[in-house]
Design a protein around this motif. Structure first.
Motif, PDB file in Angstrom:
ATOM      1  N   UNK A  32       7.654 -56.081 -10.275  1.00 41.56           N
ATOM      2  CA  UNK A  32       8.082 -56.795 -11.424  1.00 41.56           C
ATOM      3  C   UNK A  32       8.035 -58.297 -11.140  1.00 41.56           C
ATOM      4  N   UNK A  33       7.134 -59.098 -11.648  1.00 43.80           N
ATOM      5  CA  UNK A  33       6.893 -60.623 -11.076  1.00 43.80           C
ATOM      6  C   UNK A  33       7.914 -61.496 -11.633  1.00 43.80           C
ATOM      7  N   UNK A  62     -12.088 -42.599  -5.982  1.00 41.10           N
ATOM      8  CA  UNK A  62     -10.513 -43.144  -6.589  1.00 41.10           C
ATOM      9  C   UNK A  62     -10.824 -44.299  -7.582  1.00 41.10           C
ATOM     10  N   UNK A  63     -10.069 -43.977  -8.559  1.00 41.30           N
ATOM     11  CA  UNK A  63      -9.855 -45.245  -9.396  1.00 41.30           C
ATOM     12  C   UNK A  63      -8.358 -45.205  -9.625  1.00 41.30           C
ATOM     13  N   UNK A  64      -8.188 -46.692  -8.916  1.00 41.00           N
ATOM     14  CA  UNK A  64      -6.538 -46.912  -8.754  1.00 41.00           C
ATOM     15  C   UNK A  64      -6.113 -47.991  -9.570  1.00 41.00           C
ATOM     16  N   UNK A  65      -5.217 -47.616 -10.278  1.00 41.36           N
ATOM     17  CA  UNK A  65      -4.572 -48.651 -11.268  1.00 41.36           C
ATOM     18  C   UNK A  65      -3.118 -49.128 -10.802  1.00 41.36           C
ATOM     19  N   UNK A  66      -2.789 -50.355 -10.623  1.00 43.61           N
ATOM     20  CA  UNK A  66      -1.446 -50.850 -10.426  1.00 43.61           C
ATOM     21  C   UNK A  66      -1.028 -51.812 -11.155  1.00 43.61           C
ATOM     22  N   UNK A  67       0.158 -51.586 -12.117  1.00 38.98           N
ATOM     23  CA  UNK A  67       0.456 -52.369 -13.017  1.00 38.98           C
ATOM     24  C   UNK A  67       1.071 -53.524 -12.562  1.00 38.98           C
ATOM     25  N   UNK A  68       1.486 -54.817 -13.394  1.00 38.10           N
ATOM     26  CA  UNK A  68       2.253 -56.051 -12.958  1.00 38.10           C
ATOM     27  C   UNK A  68       3.226 -55.887 -14.360  1.00 38.10           C
ATOM     28  N   UNK A  69       4.421 -56.032 -14.058  1.00 38.42           N
ATOM     29  CA  UNK A  69       5.200 -55.901 -14.966  1.00 38.42           C
ATOM     30  C   UNK A  69       5.850 -57.505 -15.041  1.00 38.42           C
TER      31      UNK A  69
END
Length: 479
Positions: A32-33, A62-69
């Motif tokens: 959470x930025x 691999x398909x890697x997703x990382x979210x930014x809140x």
């Protein structure tokens, strides 16, 4: 033994069987930025980095997703306090997160969706849940998920909804709440003046507002995985243990209610906390150490990686200066061995190095296939270094298998230290002292030369006399 992972959903070590052979979708909850990420956060991100690297080393696409809140209660509060817009406030911390991740050698995700850039998929997901009758609009204008209309609620966290305290039928509008307060959670929050003030409100058919925290991950994961591979079920969803409830539980409820599938992710992996003096690292407790603090102290990122990998990801770590110092010694040992390998005799023919390499790769692979048992993998690596040094002492050539085994460890664990940064003033002083020592040696004043060597050693500088003249380097403990 094939890869097995501890699945929070089943509370068991399950063989990893992706939906599509040879392919692995991985979604990890990012920061959470609203502030700098601390090393407790990065403990989780490093465990996920190991997971990603081992999947790829095992041959998976691999398909890697990382979210930014970048929109939630915390980011809005931060923007208000800073008297700026939501975007301006969060941009600085998103940039810092990427810098800190690069410092710790975390392999970049394939996609870093920001919540504010996926409002349309979030609105569509809320509309779907309203149409299916599992969501409703409250008197306050917000949209809530009705957990009583989703019988599987609580499956991940093992929460028995029948035992909730009195008042549990009320609604929760906060993004985060305590486990015993599980109630209908907010999907879409009606806009407030403070939201409008910082630019955190959007139009929607069910009212102007902004997404709830839990909604964001479901919408972004379903959108990106759907576009990439046409799937609506993830192979692996990972995060810290503090996200099991409510965040991941709520993700499952809204995602499965939308897709009609029994699962949102087949495997749920959760990393334990990092503590300081036995207390969970948290801004709330004021015991924060950030990756930026470590960078400013010139801590080699390889030492941080080793420190974390010496404990299994499902066990807590108590962070201490002594533990970090010991890890720094360990990675210097690995660095010295790496240097010896690069300058040693090479051979294409089979030899003794092949035997120790084969044993290392077998142990290393078995360890990581066993729920990412990094401590066992690290122990195998140091055993390989010990045996390899004995062979190098005997001038045994390094065969192809030996170099391949070392490269595998580098790709997966990445524990060889980089060259230490030396500022210009220190470098100038070192050059002056090395020249003075050389002058003393030429004058046969060996006592003075030895005194200068000890002076340099006290600063962490090693001097090697070569036919081309003296060479110096910072650090480097011989393996």
């Amino acid at each position: 033994m094939a890869l097995r992972l501890h699945n929070t959903l089943t509370r068991a070590l399950d063989p990893f069987l992706p939906l599509h052979p040879g392919r692995a979708s991985l979604y990890t909850c990012g920061p959470t930025v609203y502030n700098y990420a601390h090393i407790g956060n990065f403990r989780t991100f490093l465990f996920e980095d190991l997971l990603r690297r081992w999947l790829e080393a095992s041959g998976y696409d691999v398909f890697h997703v990382m979210n930014l809140t970048d929109v939630d209660d915390k980011t809005i509060k931060g923007a208000l306090a800073a008297r700026t817009t939501l975007r301006a406030h969060t941009d600085q911390f998103a940039t810092a997160f990427f810098e800190d991740s690069a410092y710790l050698r975390i392999r970049p995700a394939h996609a870093y969706p920001r919540a504010t850039e996926f409002i349309a998929p979030m609105v569509a997901l809320v509309e779907s849940l309203l149409q299916k009758g599992v969501a409703y609009r409250g008197e306050d204008g917000s949209v809530y998920f009705a957990i009583a209309r989703f019988p599987a609620y609580g499956r991940l966290s093992r929460l028995d909804t029948r035992e909730l305290k009195a008042g549990a039928s009320e609604r929760v509008s906060a993004d985060e709440y305590a486990k015993e307060d599980a109630r209908d959670f907010v999907l879409w929050k009606a806009a407030k003046p403070e939201d409008e003030q910082v630019g955190a409100a959007w139009d929607a058919p069910f009212g102007r507002g902004r997404p709830g925290w839990h909604l964001e991950c479901s919408a972004m994961a379903l959108d990106l995985l759907g576009k990439r591979w046409g799937v609506d079920v993830l192979d692996i969803h990972a995060g810290g243990v503090d996200l099991i409830f409510p965040h991941h539980e709520d993700e499952i409820a809204q995602s499965c209610a939308h897709t009609g599938k029994p699962d949102f992710a087949r495997y749920w992996l959760h990393g334990e906390f990092l503590t300081m003096a036995g207390t969970k690292m948290s801004k709330r407790f004021g015991n924060i150490l950030t990756a930026r603090d470590l960078r400013e102290q010139a801590i080699d990122p390889a030492a941080v990686r080793l420190l974390f990998f010496q404990t299994h990801y499902r066990q807590p770590i108590d962070f201490t200066d002594d533990a970090l110092a010991a890890a720094a010694v360990g990675v210097r040992r690995l660095g010295a061995f790496d240097a010896r390998l690069r300058t040693s005799l090479a051979s294409e023919a089979p030899g003794p190095f092949d035997g120790i390499a084969e044993s290392f790769v077998a142990t290393f692979t078995a360890a990581l296939d066993d729920d990412l048992n990094a401590p066992r993998a690290v122990a195998a690596l140091f055993d390989f270094v010990t045996a390899g040094n004995r062979l190098l002492d005997d001038r045994v050539p390094v065969g192809v298998d030996g170099r391949t085994a070392w490269a595998l460890a580098g790709r997966v664990l990445d524990l060889v230290p980089g060259p230490p940064a030396v500022d210009a003033a220190l470098a100038g002083w070192i050059e002056e002292r090395v020249a003075a020592r050389q002058g003393a040696r030429k004058a046969r004043n060996f006592a003075e030369a030895d005194a200068i060597r000890q002076e340099l050693a006290a600063k962490g500088v090693e001097v090697e006399d070569t036919p081309q003249g003296p060479k110096w380097r910072m650090g480097g403990v011989r393996a």
